[in-house]
Design a protein around this motif. Sequence first.
Motif, PDB file in Angstrom:
ATOM      1  N   GLN A 383       5.952  12.674  41.963  1.00  0.00           N
ATOM      2  CA  GLN A 383       6.858  11.735  42.686  1.00  0.00           C
ATOM      3  C   GLN A 383       8.185  11.426  42.086  1.00  0.00           C
ATOM      4  OE1 GLN A 383       4.076   8.438  43.323  1.00  0.00           O
ATOM      5  NE2 GLN A 383       4.076   9.034  45.561  1.00  0.00           N
ATOM      6  N   HIS A 384       8.140  11.206  40.675  1.00  0.00           N
ATOM      7  CA  HIS A 384       9.115  10.840  39.990  1.00  0.00           C
ATOM      8  C   HIS A 384      10.420  11.986  39.942  1.00  0.00           C
ATOM      9  CE1 HIS A 384       6.604  13.327  37.366  1.00  0.00           C
ATOM     10  NE2 HIS A 384       7.617  13.543  36.805  1.00  0.00           N
ATOM     11  N   GLY A 407       6.421  24.489  39.460  1.00  0.00           N
ATOM     12  CA  GLY A 407       5.915  23.130  39.643  1.00  0.00           C
ATOM     13  C   GLY A 407       5.235  22.881  38.362  1.00  0.00           C
ATOM     14  N   ASP A 434       3.222   9.294  34.303  1.00  0.00           N
ATOM     15  CA  ASP A 434       2.207   9.068  33.340  1.00  0.00           C
ATOM     16  C   ASP A 434       0.970  10.292  33.392  1.00  0.00           C
ATOM     17  OD1 ASP A 434       1.484   8.228  36.115  1.00  0.00           O
ATOM     18  OD2 ASP A 434       0.646   6.197  35.448  1.00  0.00           O
ATOM     19  N   GLY A 435       0.877  11.122  34.529  1.00  0.00           N
ATOM     20  CA  GLY A 435      -0.053  12.079  34.399  1.00  0.00           C
ATOM     21  C   GLY A 435       0.665  13.317  33.508  1.00  0.00           C
ATOM     22  N   SER A 436       1.722  13.914  33.945  1.00  0.00           N
ATOM     23  CA  SER A 436       2.574  14.890  33.667  1.00  0.00           C
ATOM     24  C   SER A 436       2.644  14.856  31.933  1.00  0.00           C
ATOM     25  CB  SER A 436       3.936  14.977  34.114  1.00  0.00           C
ATOM     26  OG  SER A 436       3.806  15.359  35.281  1.00  0.00           O
ATOM     27  N   GLY A 465       0.680  10.634  41.400  1.00  0.00           N
ATOM     28  CA  GLY A 465       1.094  10.030  42.515  1.00  0.00           C
ATOM     29  C   GLY A 465       1.519  10.980  43.634  1.00  0.00           C
TER      30      GLY A 465
END
Length: 550
Positions: A383-384, A407, A434-436, A465
Amino acid sequence: MIQFEEQKLGEQKLIDIFEQHKVEFLFKTATNQSFFCNTDHHFTVEFIHDQAAIHAADGYSRTTGKIGVGWLTSESGVTNAVTSLGTAQLDSVPLVIFIEHQRNSIDQQLDVDGLTKSMTKYNFTANSINELIPMTKAAFKIAQTGRPGIVVIDFNRQILRQTYEGDQQIHIDQLNQEFTQKEIPRHIIEQLPALIAQAKQPVIIVGGGCVISNAHHALANFLAKTQIPFVSTLMGLGAVNADHPLHLGMIGMHGTFAANRAVHQADLLICLGVRFSDRITGNIKGFSPNSLKVQIDIDPVEINKLIDVEYPIVGDVNAALTQLNHLNLKRTNSDWLKTVMSWHKKSAQFHKAKNKLIDPGAIIRLLNKYANNDAIVSTDVGQHQMWTAHHFSFQKPRSFLTSGGFGTMGYGLPAAIGGAMAKPNQQVICISGDGSFQMNLQELLTAVRYQLNIKIAIFKNGYLGMVRQWQQLFYERHYSQVQISSPDFVKLAESYGVIGLAAETIDQANEIIKKAMEVKGPVLMTFTIEDELNVFPIVPPGGNNTDALQ
Ligand SMILES: Cc1ncc(C[n+]2csc(CCOP(=O)(O)OP(=O)(O)O)c2C)c(N)n1
Ligand SMILES: [Mg+2]
């Protein structure tokens, strides 16, 4: 040292070639025990992880337009970096990658060709230094000629200790005719002014090929002459100033209402360096159904691959537009322009962030403001990434480093490092999730070691997200394995020697971004955002671009 020069030891000869090609950096890991201990050189930069080293070579290349040079040794070093090869190849980034085997016996060696060939433009295997040197020269040419891509050179480290005696004849497959520049088909270019003059509803799609071919001046000129509205793909952002009055925003799955609607209604679609990925077209059958299409692309494989075009032009976008600009380009119809300009250009939001939490778009606009509208921005994936594409005002080509085709989560930080090495005086911002961020965070140490001017902005939503958003919208909110935990990023940053700052309100965001931009060197910021905020618009998978949920 003198002895090496006289004998032309293989490794020294290789360094001579790097110098001739003005190689600034050789991207590698610190753990690779490569030959360079014997030579007097100054350009190796060392990363923790092989994947990150090659992402950084990629970020360097996207920032500068030059070839990124990477060095991998040992079998696991190569497998570690496979993701980075795929990432760069899919986005047509020119890299030359040296793969140095440590093992002597062939049956102990990794099959590099088998492993990498589907992700490279060309593979060489050198059996002696007299082959390695001409292959290196050829690799620099192949990586950048025609459609850029990756060239891998595979060899056993022992050959670097051989004495170079002169170039041996090497064989290059001729199926790679794309290595040579193509003549632009003049007879098609000459038909375009009449097409443009007659079109009632023309639209231009600006793709990554415009950035790669350095077409920004020719493109600006073409837009000024024709006044045709344009849309950008993710990879095309920055080819023209995003605030340009004719810009309708990004097209495709997360495209703006204006961009998708204009392309849908177009009667003439001029596609510049676009490969029509599914994220751009939506359902292919419903993609711009009534337009005549012109496609300019350097790679013949891309023409008529997914979308039928009436006017195919195989050639460099910059060269083709430059030729076109010399012709008499006139348009009078301005009703269409008024109509499309009245449509929404910004991405709509379903709902604004609740309570006092910060709106992601607002964070991105603040980053833009405090970087004086002049930054190199890298992202991870999610999303970011889409919020950045919508809200950052990209002013220049080569200012947006993002993994489009593959991606790849984990790309953002190392790519920012490559960008910051290329442009030490430029503000570089890595916008991550926060995941990536957790996929390559070890490279914080590299940012500290080289004191790079990188500002990291992590959007904390507690979720993978984008995946959560799909589960919410298309799988009836059945959440599966999308909630994530993170370390305390501020403490983590501090433990690496990086300044760590956190914001939970817009006022705090304003304060920490201002503070971060005043510091030269790496700073990590976290922004707590609403957990279930969505990226809109979004086209449901398999839908037409006009079916977007707004
Ligand atoms: C290496 C990798 N694994 C999985 C995916 C699929 N994927 C796309 S976006 C995403 C979530 C990213 O989460 P985060 O970095 O927190 O970003 P957010 O969407 O929350 O902004 C995932 C898992 C991917 N793109 N790359
Ligand atoms: Mg997240």
